[in-house]
Design a protein around this motif. Sequence first.
Motif, PDB file in Angstrom:
ATOM      1  N   ALA A  14     -13.922  -3.943  71.192  1.00 28.01           N
ATOM      2  CA  ALA A  14     -13.711  -3.118  72.212  1.00 28.01           C
ATOM      3  C   ALA A  14     -13.464  -3.948  73.682  1.00 28.01           C
ATOM      4  O   ALA A  14     -14.353  -4.650  73.944  1.00 28.01           O
ATOM      5  CB  ALA A  14     -14.788  -1.981  72.546  1.00 28.01           C
ATOM      6  N   ASP A  15     -12.592  -3.410  74.415  1.00 26.97           N
ATOM      7  CA  ASP A  15     -12.297  -4.070  75.779  1.00 26.97           C
ATOM      8  C   ASP A  15     -13.075  -3.517  76.655  1.00 26.97           C
ATOM      9  O   ASP A  15     -13.145  -2.060  76.704  1.00 26.97           O
ATOM     10  CB  ASP A  15     -10.651  -3.948  76.055  1.00 26.97           C
ATOM     11  CG  ASP A  15     -10.631  -4.593  77.356  1.00 26.97           C
ATOM     12  OD1 ASP A  15     -10.302  -3.913  78.434  1.00 26.97           O
ATOM     13  OD2 ASP A  15     -10.397  -5.873  77.344  1.00 26.97           O
ATOM     14  N   ARG A  26     -19.869   1.530  74.038  1.00 30.18           N
ATOM     15  CA  ARG A  26     -19.445   0.623  73.053  1.00 30.18           C
ATOM     16  C   ARG A  26     -19.877   0.887  71.589  1.00 30.18           C
ATOM     17  O   ARG A  26     -19.083   0.547  70.653  1.00 30.18           O
ATOM     18  CB  ARG A  26     -20.000  -0.608  73.520  1.00 30.18           C
ATOM     19  CG  ARG A  26     -19.800  -1.715  72.455  1.00 30.18           C
ATOM     20  CD  ARG A  26     -20.013  -3.159  73.006  1.00 30.18           C
ATOM     21  NE  ARG A  26     -19.405  -3.619  74.201  1.00 30.18           N
ATOM     22  CZ  ARG A  26     -18.224  -4.496  74.207  1.00 30.18           C
ATOM     23  NH1 ARG A  26     -17.488  -4.631  72.906  1.00 30.18           N
ATOM     24  NH2 ARG A  26     -17.494  -4.747  75.289  1.00 30.18           N
ATOM     25  N   PRO A  33     -13.873   5.983  70.246  1.00 28.39           N
ATOM     26  CA  PRO A  33     -13.044   6.916  71.118  1.00 28.39           C
ATOM     27  C   PRO A  33     -12.660   8.345  70.536  1.00 28.39           C
ATOM     28  O   PRO A  33     -12.595   9.319  71.119  1.00 28.39           O
ATOM     29  CB  PRO A  33     -11.786   6.197  71.053  1.00 28.39           C
ATOM     30  CG  PRO A  33     -12.109   4.617  71.085  1.00 28.39           C
ATOM     31  CD  PRO A  33     -13.148   4.708  69.978  1.00 28.39           C
ATOM     32  N   ARG A  89     -12.658  -2.896  79.818  1.00 23.57           N
ATOM     33  CA  ARG A  89     -11.862  -2.244  80.586  1.00 23.57           C
ATOM     34  C   ARG A  89     -11.639  -0.709  80.238  1.00 23.57           C
ATOM     35  O   ARG A  89     -11.897   0.419  80.753  1.00 23.57           O
ATOM     36  CB  ARG A  89     -10.515  -2.936  81.013  1.00 23.57           C
ATOM     37  CG  ARG A  89      -9.812  -1.740  82.108  1.00 23.57           C
ATOM     38  CD  ARG A  89     -10.686  -1.552  83.316  1.00 23.57           C
ATOM     39  NE  ARG A  89      -9.915  -0.431  84.204  1.00 23.57           N
ATOM     40  CZ  ARG A  89     -10.643   0.516  84.953  1.00 23.57           C
ATOM     41  NH1 ARG A  89     -11.658   0.442  85.189  1.00 23.57           N
ATOM     42  NH2 ARG A  89      -9.726   1.058  85.627  1.00 23.57           N
ATOM     43  N   ASP A  90     -11.301  -0.689  78.847  1.00 26.03           N
ATOM     44  CA  ASP A  90     -10.992   0.599  78.506  1.00 26.03           C
ATOM     45  C   ASP A  90     -12.477   1.342  78.005  1.00 26.03           C
ATOM     46  O   ASP A  90     -12.480   2.517  78.212  1.00 26.03           O
ATOM     47  CB  ASP A  90     -10.715   0.192  76.587  1.00 26.03           C
ATOM     48  CG  ASP A  90      -9.219  -0.406  76.614  1.00 26.03           C
ATOM     49  OD1 ASP A  90      -8.417  -0.432  77.449  1.00 26.03           O
ATOM     50  OD2 ASP A  90      -8.751  -0.862  75.657  1.00 26.03           O
ATOM     51  N   GLU A 108     -14.742   1.275  80.310  1.00 24.67           N
ATOM     52  CA  GLU A 108     -14.973   1.790  81.668  1.00 24.67           C
ATOM     53  C   GLU A 108     -13.844   3.049  81.852  1.00 24.67           C
ATOM     54  O   GLU A 108     -14.469   4.152  82.515  1.00 24.67           O
ATOM     55  CB  GLU A 108     -14.655   0.714  82.813  1.00 24.67           C
ATOM     56  CG  GLU A 108     -15.726  -0.406  82.877  1.00 24.67           C
ATOM     57  CD  GLU A 108     -15.219  -1.716  83.525  1.00 24.67           C
ATOM     58  OE1 GLU A 108     -16.077  -2.716  83.722  1.00 24.67           O
ATOM     59  OE2 GLU A 108     -14.118  -1.582  84.073  1.00 24.67           O
ATOM     60  N   MET A 109     -12.838   3.063  81.594  1.00 20.32           N
ATOM     61  CA  MET A 109     -12.036   3.818  81.741  1.00 20.32           C
ATOM     62  C   MET A 109     -12.517   5.131  80.918  1.00 20.32           C
ATOM     63  O   MET A 109     -12.124   6.600  81.567  1.00 20.32           O
ATOM     64  CB  MET A 109     -10.522   3.805  81.253  1.00 20.32           C
ATOM     65  CG  MET A 109      -9.785   2.690  82.009  1.00 20.32           C
ATOM     66  SD  MET A 109      -8.504   1.945  81.564  1.00 20.32           S
ATOM     67  CE  MET A 109      -7.282   3.504  81.713  1.00 20.32           C
ATOM     68  N   ARG A 110     -13.030   4.971  79.788  1.00 19.71           N
ATOM     69  CA  ARG A 110     -13.597   6.116  78.806  1.00 19.71           C
ATOM     70  C   ARG A 110     -14.722   6.809  79.935  1.00 19.71           C
ATOM     71  O   ARG A 110     -14.721   7.990  79.815  1.00 19.71           O
ATOM     72  CB  ARG A 110     -13.851   5.703  77.477  1.00 19.71           C
ATOM     73  CG  ARG A 110     -12.740   5.641  76.623  1.00 19.71           C
ATOM     74  CD  ARG A 110     -13.179   4.740  75.411  1.00 19.71           C
ATOM     75  NE  ARG A 110     -13.951   5.614  74.549  1.00 19.71           N
ATOM     76  CZ  ARG A 110     -15.051   5.059  73.708  1.00 19.71           C
ATOM     77  NH1 ARG A 110     -14.739   3.920  73.552  1.00 19.71           N
ATOM     78  NH2 ARG A 110     -15.742   5.991  73.131  1.00 19.71           N
TER      79      ARG A 110
END
Length: 429
Positions: A333-334, A411, A415, A336-337, A339-341
């Motif tokens: 998992a990235d 993490r 999603p 930044r992704d 953080e956006m979630r």
Amino acid sequence: MADPRRAIPRTDAVLGEPRIAKAAETLGRDLVKTLVVAAQGRARAGEIEAAAVVDDVLARLPATVASLRPVLNATGVVVHTNLGRAPLSPAALDAVVAAGGTTDVEFDLDTGERAKRGRGALAALAAAVPAAGAVHVVNNNAAALLLCALTLAPDREIVVSRGELVEIGDGFRIPDLLAATGARLREVGTTNRTSARDYAAAIGPDTGFVLKVHPSNYRVTGFTAEAGLAELAGLGVPVVADVGSGLLGPHPMLPDEPDVATALAEGAAVVTASGDKLLGGPQAGLLFGDATLVERLRRHPAARALRVDKLTLAALEATLRGPRPPVAEALAADVRDLEMRAEALAASLRSTGVEAEAVSSTAVVGGGGAPGVDLPSAAVALPARYAVALRLGEPAVVGRVVRDRCLLDLRTVRPADDATLREAVRRCG
């Protein structure tokens, strides 16, 4: 005045109520009847109204007959032993359901004759590690080590570094496990430094094999030294390497984590690993190595007692052949992704009156894998009181409490489960 308890419905009447009768077909009459009798007892004690017995039973019906409850892991521990370690992929879950009925686990549909048990899973495992001369599967990694000791060192010595005599969880210790087989442990070196010369000096006619153990949940730093597998492989006796965490090949995020392919390349005769850790599959002990030695392990009488069932074989094959499992997704998992979630979830919760904030977090591998490695992550922070309410909710959500805040680390949340997590928090507000 009439006794209000006379208004309590009879057991057969409650069991005959259409919704409860339908539940009895799924959950079993005995379980549902137990709930009915308990509700009647609460009505007699005045805890609920007599007219509320049916609703009380319906509210307490479990989702399944089994007592295990699904849990949303928001701890940030990717492989959480207390939460069942690796969650299975959708492909593996489908395979388990398909295997739950009558299957061809030991039957060849083409010839109508008996076939090798678990041939599909074994072929998938062999394909995943081409360097292995042969592979075998038992019910966990401790069983794999046990089988190696029973087969390769009966009434003989196992040479092992003092620094690798680890405890593997719940009080189970490697030396106790191996000694229970009748093998004798020959400890060499010290807790912080062991050289190839220490092993060489201990090897003799009674040596069954040299054991190299992954240190699991801890790391020794400072004035340390250990012998590598390549050094040990040249000592003239088989080397069994326990890589523990189930990493089949090198991983870019875990450069120091031992893996099966590298251990074989460095000369290990047999490598053992777990199936339900970094591989992301079901609980299983995986054995790779020299074809002659693995066949000896497979033919040992104890192998029958340690074998896995058809559900495990199905899940293991699907994990190896199917899409990336949740553990691999969590590791990849990235940040930044994440953080956006976290920002989106926190904003959505605040709009419903929940005190929520997106914060940076640190996740870990867990399950004895990659000790000391921190994984940058993002979480939704809530007041600490949410921790208990979420654990007791439906579905149960387990986070972690840090500095009087309940952190829900994303993490370890897929999603697709964000909406479920949001609703679980909202219901606790």
